[in-house]
Design an enzyme around this catalytic site. Structure first.
Site, PDB file in Angstrom:
ATOM      1  N   ASP A  12     -71.408  23.696   7.387  1.00  0.00           N
ATOM      2  CA  ASP A  12     -72.424  24.743   7.237  1.00  0.00           C
ATOM      3  C   ASP A  12     -73.261  24.893   8.511  1.00  0.00           C
ATOM      4  O   ASP A  12     -73.388  23.952   9.291  1.00  0.00           O
ATOM      5  CB  ASP A  12     -73.330  24.389   6.036  1.00  0.00           C
ATOM      6  CG  ASP A  12     -74.126  25.586   5.545  1.00  0.00           C
ATOM      7  OD1 ASP A  12     -73.779  26.726   5.892  1.00  0.00           O
ATOM      8  OD2 ASP A  12     -75.103  25.376   4.804  1.00  0.00           O
ATOM      9  N   HIS A  29     -69.278  31.403  14.041  1.00  0.00           N
ATOM     10  CA  HIS A  29     -68.030  31.057  13.353  1.00  0.00           C
ATOM     11  C   HIS A  29     -66.936  30.679  14.361  1.00  0.00           C
ATOM     12  O   HIS A  29     -66.140  29.783  14.118  1.00  0.00           O
ATOM     13  CB  HIS A  29     -67.562  32.207  12.465  1.00  0.00           C
ATOM     14  CG  HIS A  29     -68.503  32.485  11.324  1.00  0.00           C
ATOM     15  ND1 HIS A  29     -69.034  31.474  10.560  1.00  0.00           N
ATOM     16  CD2 HIS A  29     -69.011  33.645  10.827  1.00  0.00           C
ATOM     17  CE1 HIS A  29     -69.831  32.009   9.633  1.00  0.00           C
ATOM     18  NE2 HIS A  29     -69.840  33.322   9.787  1.00  0.00           N
ATOM     19  N   LEU A 123     -52.936  11.551   9.415  1.00  0.00           N
ATOM     20  CA  LEU A 123     -54.176  12.179   8.962  1.00  0.00           C
ATOM     21  C   LEU A 123     -53.799  13.273   7.975  1.00  0.00           C
ATOM     22  O   LEU A 123     -52.887  14.057   8.229  1.00  0.00           O
ATOM     23  CB  LEU A 123     -54.949  12.797  10.132  1.00  0.00           C
ATOM     24  CG  LEU A 123     -56.233  13.532   9.722  1.00  0.00           C
ATOM     25  CD1 LEU A 123     -57.304  12.558   9.246  1.00  0.00           C
ATOM     26  CD2 LEU A 123     -56.789  14.371  10.872  1.00  0.00           C
TER      27      LEU A 123
HETATM   28  C1  IPE Z   1     -70.767  26.614   1.671  1.00  0.00           C
HETATM   29  O1  IPE Z   1     -71.647  27.156   2.589  1.00  0.00           O
HETATM   30  C2  IPE Z   1     -69.393  27.143   1.911  1.00  0.00           C
HETATM   31  C3  IPE Z   1     -68.761  26.728   3.164  1.00  0.00           C
HETATM   32  C4  IPE Z   1     -69.239  25.925   4.052  1.00  0.00           C
HETATM   33  C5  IPE Z   1     -67.462  27.291   3.385  1.00  0.00           C
HETATM   34  P1  IPE Z   1     -72.535  28.450   2.272  1.00  0.00           P
HETATM   35  O2  IPE Z   1     -73.383  28.654   3.452  1.00  0.00           O
HETATM   36  O3  IPE Z   1     -71.683  29.579   1.861  1.00  0.00           O
HETATM   37  O4  IPE Z   1     -73.371  27.965   1.006  1.00  0.00           O
HETATM   38  P2  IPE Z   1     -74.740  28.498   0.430  1.00  0.00           P
HETATM   39  O5  IPE Z   1     -74.543  29.947   0.141  1.00  0.00           O
HETATM   40  O6  IPE Z   1     -75.773  28.281   1.482  1.00  0.00           O
HETATM   41  O7  IPE Z   1     -74.980  27.655  -0.771  1.00  0.00           O
HETATM   42  C1  IPE Z   2     -70.677  28.041   7.478  1.00  0.00           C
HETATM   43  O1  IPE Z   2     -71.715  28.605   8.171  1.00  0.00           O
HETATM   44  C2  IPE Z   2     -69.441  28.900   7.455  1.00  0.00           C
HETATM   45  C3  IPE Z   2     -69.128  29.475   6.144  1.00  0.00           C
HETATM   46  C4  IPE Z   2     -69.830  29.332   5.071  1.00  0.00           C
HETATM   47  C5  IPE Z   2     -67.959  30.295   6.039  1.00  0.00           C
HETATM   48  P1  IPE Z   2     -72.661  29.734   7.562  1.00  0.00           P
HETATM   49  O2  IPE Z   2     -72.067  31.058   7.875  1.00  0.00           O
HETATM   50  O3  IPE Z   2     -72.918  29.494   6.141  1.00  0.00           O
HETATM   51  O4  IPE Z   2     -73.962  29.515   8.424  1.00  0.00           O
HETATM   52  P2  IPE Z   2     -75.460  29.638   7.923  1.00  0.00           P
HETATM   53  O5  IPE Z   2     -75.598  28.774   6.722  1.00  0.00           O
HETATM   54  O6  IPE Z   2     -75.700  31.082   7.611  1.00  0.00           O
HETATM   55  O7  IPE Z   2     -76.263  29.155   9.073  1.00  0.00           O
HETATM   56 MG    MG Z   3     -74.381  28.543   5.099  1.00  0.00          MG
END
Ligand code: IPE
Ligand code: IPE
Ligand code: MG
Length: 235
Positions: A12, A29, A123
């Protein structure tokens, strides 16, 4: 305690990483996707056998269309990269989640990646794509229901082990350690059944900055935990 055999990671914080740098979310990303291979190599080096990464949740479809598109493209890109390095890293690649909602070409690529890398066991990299734990359990329950209805299974035969075998993670041991980057303290529908007895580690470091040093810190913390499984501490 020894190195965790199975680490699950909620990757995240890509968006916040980008925002802090004045960049568009998709740049975060891209940086996050680049980090996947690095962490795979680091995990292997540190003696981890299973690494399970949350890449796209069933809830992530609610993001803007351009972001979903960019994420799918990046996922396909790093899956390709993983296949290229699977041979030299002896890496078994698996995907969990409902892949039926992904485009046909991507689905084919996933099946092919799993097939090509199935001979390896150094792995075990599992990528969760269109994964949601509730969705996974519902799909499993439907399959159980069908087997009961068609006489292959009696309801009283259903045990925890047997239910495990209906889940997407059927070939994986339960995670020993869950890591979530970027400060949020929630599971966001990740591996709810499988994490029943795992240790949790949360860090404020966003995923693109989560490097080998940070992984070591998480493992060190894990090694100092006292796991009990409901019993009492053995002296
Ligand atoms: C969880 O992260 C999903 C992934 C890392 C793929 P999100 O950023 O989508 O989760 P929420 O919405 O903050 O709970
Ligand atoms: C994780 O990073 C990637 C996915 C959930 C796909 P986020 O896109 O959720 O990044 P934040 O949480 O908005 O910083
Ligand atoms: Mg997120």
């Amino acid at each position: 305690m020894s190195v965790p055999q199975h680490i699950a990671i909620i990757m995240d914080g890509n968006g916040r990483w980008a925002k802090k740098r004045g960049l568009p979310r998709n740049a975060g990303h891209t940086a996050g996707a680049k980090n996947v291979e690095k962490i795979c190599l680091a995990a292997k080096k540190l003696g981890v056998k299973y690494l399970t990464l949350y890449a796209f949740s069933t809830e992530n479809w609610s993001r803007p269309e351009n972001e979903v598109k960019a994420l799918m493209k990046l996922l396909a890109g790093y899956l390709d990269k993983c296949v290229q390095t699977a041979h030299e890293n002896q890496m078994h690649i698996r995907v969990i989640g409902d892949i039926n909602r992904l485009d046909a070409k991507f689905q084919k690529q996933i099946v092919e990646a799993e097939r090509i890398s199935a001979v390896y066991d150094d792995l075990n990299l599992t990528i969760a794509i269109n994964y949601g734990s509730r969705d996974e359990m519902l799909r499993a329950m439907r399959a159980v229901g069908r087997d009961v209805k068609e006489g292959r299974l009696a309801p009283e035969e259903l045990t925890e082990e047997l239910f495990d075998s209906y889940l997407d993670t059927r070939e994986l041991p339960d995670p020993d350690l869950l890591i979530r980057t970027s400060g949020e303290l929630r599971l966001s529908n990740y591996l709810l059944w499988q994490l029943a007895y795992s240790e949790f580690y949360f860090t404020d470091v966003p995923w693109p900055d989560f490097d080998e040093e940070e992984l070591k810190k998480a493992i060190d913390t894990y090694e100092n935990r006292d796991r009990r499984y409901g019993g009492i501490k053995e002296e």
